[in-house]
Scaffold this motif. Structure first.
Motif, PDB file in Angstrom:
ATOM      1  N   THR A   1      33.898  21.424  24.724  1.00  0.00           N
ATOM      2  CA  THR A   1      35.192  21.057  25.300  1.00  0.00           C
ATOM      3  C   THR A   1      35.498  21.894  26.532  1.00  0.00           C
TER       4      THR A   1
ATOM      5  N   TYR B   1      40.133  25.292  25.093  1.00  0.00           N
ATOM      6  CA  TYR B   1      40.320  25.632  23.661  1.00  0.00           C
ATOM      7  C   TYR B   1      41.151  26.899  23.599  1.00  0.00           C
TER       8      TYR B   1
ATOM      9  N   GLU C   1      42.568  29.193  20.570  1.00  0.00           N
ATOM     10  CA  GLU C   1      42.617  29.394  19.116  1.00  0.00           C
ATOM     11  C   GLU C   1      44.020  29.727  18.640  1.00  0.00           C
TER      12      GLU C   1
END
Length: 440
Positions: free
Chosen positions: A432, A435, A437
């Motif tokens: 991707t 991102y 988290e």
């Protein structure tokens, strides 16, 4: 040990290198030697390579078997009671050699059975051969402990020639093993005669190395190393693992303090007298204790560090928490530092405390020295600022990226080389573009 004996040994080997047959020099060898010390052999090889004889370590390597056969039966044994303890590095080393010999024997028997076997049996025997070859392949751990733990200790006492020669032969044996493994993998399509021939070429050199380890290397180590040296080897051995057999006991030698066998009497002034009991009576030694010089180092007080402040302890923790293995070789080409980003057993390039202080050229197999010198020369002279390389490790599922970077001070002066190694397989697997988290 006399210089005369070493000169005679050196002269005999020089004759071999100049084309004399082993038979012609054997008589002269036996005339002068009823026993030869492993240390004498080491010193002789050292002088042979370093003297103005035109002989290189590659030349010595080519005649390694001839040398070993010359000394066969003549090398003096060295007794060390602790060496027979199941956990002592020497006992482990010898036990591994026994297990490796047994694996060789099993492979030879399987190859013989394959000759007269049915097609169904041949398949089962072929699988057995591959299992035994995988078992035999554990000799790599045996060799790594020898090269990374035994050799640094030998070099510490000035014995640099034997490790260099033996490491070169080790690499030749590794290549022969790969060829033998590839030949066995081609069965049953490959010619059995050709497979057996390929295996025996490897086995002959491998068994010859076992002889050299048992009759010369171990004798040299037992003569030269102290108990503390062996303890260090024992403490670092788990990093590289063991071949076929695992040590089932830990070696913990009995350590007798000097004061435990002697009494201390205070005499005039600051002078002391040490009274030592011996079978022949008491020995008194008078001495003045040297005051201890202690340098106080506060590891927890922040100091000016780059663009901020760090304590020694904080700097150490930061280096150990970096997601990569770091090694620093100083401007004198001496291996000076490595971090503890992961346990030693999990390192991509395994490092142990005994390697610290070694010259960088001694930390690499002889066949890699031209490349190592090329890299360091280019970084030192400013021809390049860094070298990068990468490779895939199928056995561990890693994609290893390695960088060698020149370290220069504010004035541009070369101060050493920083190597940093990391597994970039997780980064290569990213699919991707974004991102975070923290949003999960």
């Amino acid at each position: 040990m006399s210089k005369e004996r070493i000169d005679i040994l050196k002269g005999i080997l020089l004759e071999l290198h100049q084309g004399a047959s082993p038979e012609t020099v054997q008589a002269r060898f036996e005339e002068h030697f009823t026993g030869v010390s492993a240390i004498e052999i080491s010193l002789m090889e050292q002088e042979l390579i370093s003297a103005d004889t035109g002989i290189t370590f590659e030349d010595v390597m080519q005649l390694c078997d001839v040398h070993a056969n010359l000394f066969k039966g003549a090398v003096q044994g060295v007794e060390l009671p602790d060496a027979e303890h199941p956990g002592h590095p020497v006992r482990i080393f010898r036990d591994e050699n026994l297990a490796l010999r047994a694996a060789l024997l099993r492979i030879r028997r399987l190859l013989e059975r394959l000759r007269d076997s049915s097609e169904e049996d041949a398949q089962a025997i072929g699988q057995g051969l591959k299992r035994q070859m995988a078992l035999l392949g554990q000799f790599e751990r045996h060799y790594q402990r020898k090269e990374e733990l035994f050799f640094p200790q030998m070099e510490k006492y000035g014995h640099t020639a034997p490790p260099k020669v033996m490491w070169g032969v080790d690499d030749q044996i590794r290549e022969l093993f790969q060829r033998a493994s590839q030949a066995i993998d081609k069965l049953p399509q490959a010619s059995l005669a050709e497979v057996k021939e390929e295996f025996e070429v490897f086995a002959t050199e491998f068994e010859s190395m076992i002889f050299k380890e048992e009759s010369i290397l171990i004798m040299l180590l037992l003569e030269a190393l102290t108990q503390d040296d062996w303890l260090q080897i024992a403490s670092e051995s788990d990093t590289y693992g063991y071949a076929i057999v695992m040590p089932h006991e830990k070696w913990e030698p009995e350590r007798v303090e000097f004061d435990a066998t002697a009494s201390l009497e205070q005499t005039q002034g600051d002078q002391n007298t040490q009274v030592i009991d011996t079978p022949a009576g008491q020995v008194r030694i008078s001495f003045s204790p040297k005051p201890k010089e202690e340098i106080a180092i506060d590891r927890n007080t922040p100091q000016a560090f780059g663009n901020g402040y760090l304590s020694i302890e904080e700097a150490n923790l930061i280096l150990n928490h970096l997601p990569m293995e770091i090694t620093f070789v100083n401007k004198e080409d001496v291996f000076q530092y490595y971090n503890d980003s992961v346990p030693a057993e999990e390192m991509i390039f395994k490092r142990t405390p005994s390697q610290v202080g070694r010259h960088v050229e001694l930390c690499h197999p002889p066949k890699l020295l031209p490349k190592v010198k090329q890299i360091f020369t280019a970084l030192r002279t400013g021809k390049k600022d860094k070298f990068e390389m990468w490779f895939k490790s199928d056995s561990r599922g890693q994609f290893v990226h390695v960088t060698y970077a020149a370290v220069r001070d504010a004035n541009g002066a070369f101060q050493g080389v920083l190597e940093y190694v990391q597994d970039i397989a997780p980064y290569r697997a990213i699919e991707t573009d974004v991102y975070r988290e923290i949003e999960e």
